[in-house]
Design a protein around this motif. Structure first.
Motif, mmCIF file in Angstrom:
data_model
loop_
_atom_site.group_PDB
_atom_site.id
_atom_site.type_symbol
_atom_site.label_atom_id
_atom_site.label_comp_id
_atom_site.label_asym_id
_atom_site.label_seq_id
_atom_site.Cartn_x
_atom_site.Cartn_y
_atom_site.Cartn_z
ATOM 1 N N ARG A 20 0.837 -1.199 0.000
ATOM 2 C CA ARG A 20 0.000 0.000 0.000
ATOM 3 C C ARG A 20 0.867 1.242 0.000
ATOM 4 O O ARG A 20 1.946 1.272 0.584
ATOM 5 C CB ARG A 20 -0.919 0.001 1.199
ATOM 6 C CG ARG A 20 -1.946 -1.115 1.130
ATOM 7 C CD ARG A 20 -2.947 -0.943 2.197
ATOM 8 N NE ARG A 20 -3.682 0.288 1.937
ATOM 9 C CZ ARG A 20 -4.978 0.410 2.059
ATOM 10 N NH1 ARG A 20 -5.685 -0.608 2.442
ATOM 11 N NH2 ARG A 20 -5.568 1.555 1.818
ATOM 12 N N THR A 21 0.366 2.289 -0.657
ATOM 13 C CA THR A 21 1.074 3.563 -0.698
ATOM 14 C C THR A 21 0.823 4.327 0.592
ATOM 15 O O THR A 21 -0.306 4.390 1.074
ATOM 16 C CB THR A 21 0.564 4.393 -1.894
ATOM 17 O OG1 THR A 21 0.693 3.622 -3.077
ATOM 18 C CG2 THR A 21 1.338 5.679 -2.039
ATOM 19 N N SER A 22 1.871 4.940 1.109
ATOM 20 C CA SER A 22 1.705 5.723 2.337
ATOM 21 C C SER A 22 0.976 7.025 2.003
ATOM 22 O O SER A 22 1.019 7.499 0.871
ATOM 23 C CB SER A 22 3.068 6.029 2.953
ATOM 24 O OG SER A 22 3.763 6.965 2.148
ATOM 25 N N THR A 25 3.290 9.634 0.393
ATOM 26 C CA THR A 25 3.598 9.352 -1.010
ATOM 27 C C THR A 25 2.402 9.671 -1.889
ATOM 28 O O THR A 25 2.559 10.252 -2.967
ATOM 29 C CB THR A 25 3.997 7.870 -1.173
ATOM 30 O OG1 THR A 25 5.096 7.600 -0.319
ATOM 31 C CG2 THR A 25 4.378 7.567 -2.601
ATOM 32 N N PHE A 26 1.221 9.317 -1.419
ATOM 33 C CA PHE A 26 0.008 9.619 -2.174
ATOM 34 C C PHE A 26 -0.137 11.126 -2.367
ATOM 35 O O PHE A 26 -0.419 11.601 -3.470
ATOM 36 C CB PHE A 26 -1.215 9.062 -1.448
ATOM 37 C CG PHE A 26 -2.519 9.433 -2.082
ATOM 38 C CD1 PHE A 26 -2.941 8.813 -3.247
ATOM 39 C CD2 PHE A 26 -3.317 10.421 -1.521
ATOM 40 C CE1 PHE A 26 -4.140 9.169 -3.836
ATOM 41 C CE2 PHE A 26 -4.513 10.783 -2.115
ATOM 42 C CZ PHE A 26 -4.926 10.149 -3.270
ATOM 43 N N GLN A 29 2.299 12.402 -4.931
ATOM 44 C CA GLN A 29 1.881 12.026 -6.280
ATOM 45 C C GLN A 29 0.728 12.896 -6.765
ATOM 46 O O GLN A 29 0.681 13.284 -7.930
ATOM 47 C CB GLN A 29 1.484 10.551 -6.318
ATOM 48 C CG GLN A 29 2.654 9.616 -6.174
ATOM 49 C CD GLN A 29 2.226 8.159 -6.084
ATOM 50 O OE1 GLN A 29 1.049 7.858 -5.918
ATOM 51 N NE2 GLN A 29 3.189 7.259 -6.180
#
Length: 84
Positions: A20-22, A25-26, A29
């Motif tokens: 899963r993306t933290s 990081t999300f 992005q």
């Protein structure tokens, strides 16, 4: 069913589990994608607004005219006043 072209085999591990993306990081992005967006200029925005408003007004006029026409036609057919 021997000629079936269905996929055979174990489907439980069809795709490997992805990490899963933290949230940080999300967020990075999302910000990076928003920097790619090309926003319209004030002149373009004004032009788009006018075009949309003209289109909406024309469509409202068409729908209103059709509604009025079909309403009069329905009253003419189902008037019930006994006129012949």
């Amino acid at each position: 069913m021997a000629d079936s072209k269905a996929v055979r085999g174990d489907r439980t591990n069809a795709r490997p589990a992805q990490k899963r993306t933290s949230p940080a990081t999300f967020y990075r992005q999302v910000v990076a994608e928003l920097r790619k967006v090309v926003y319209p200029t004030r002149d373009q925005l004004t032009t788009y607004f006018i075009v949309v408003m003209v289109f909406v007004i024309v469509m409202m006029a068409i729908v209103s005219a059709l509604d009025l026409g079909f309403g009069k036609l329905a009253f003419a057919i189902f008037d019930g006043s006994g006129k012949k």
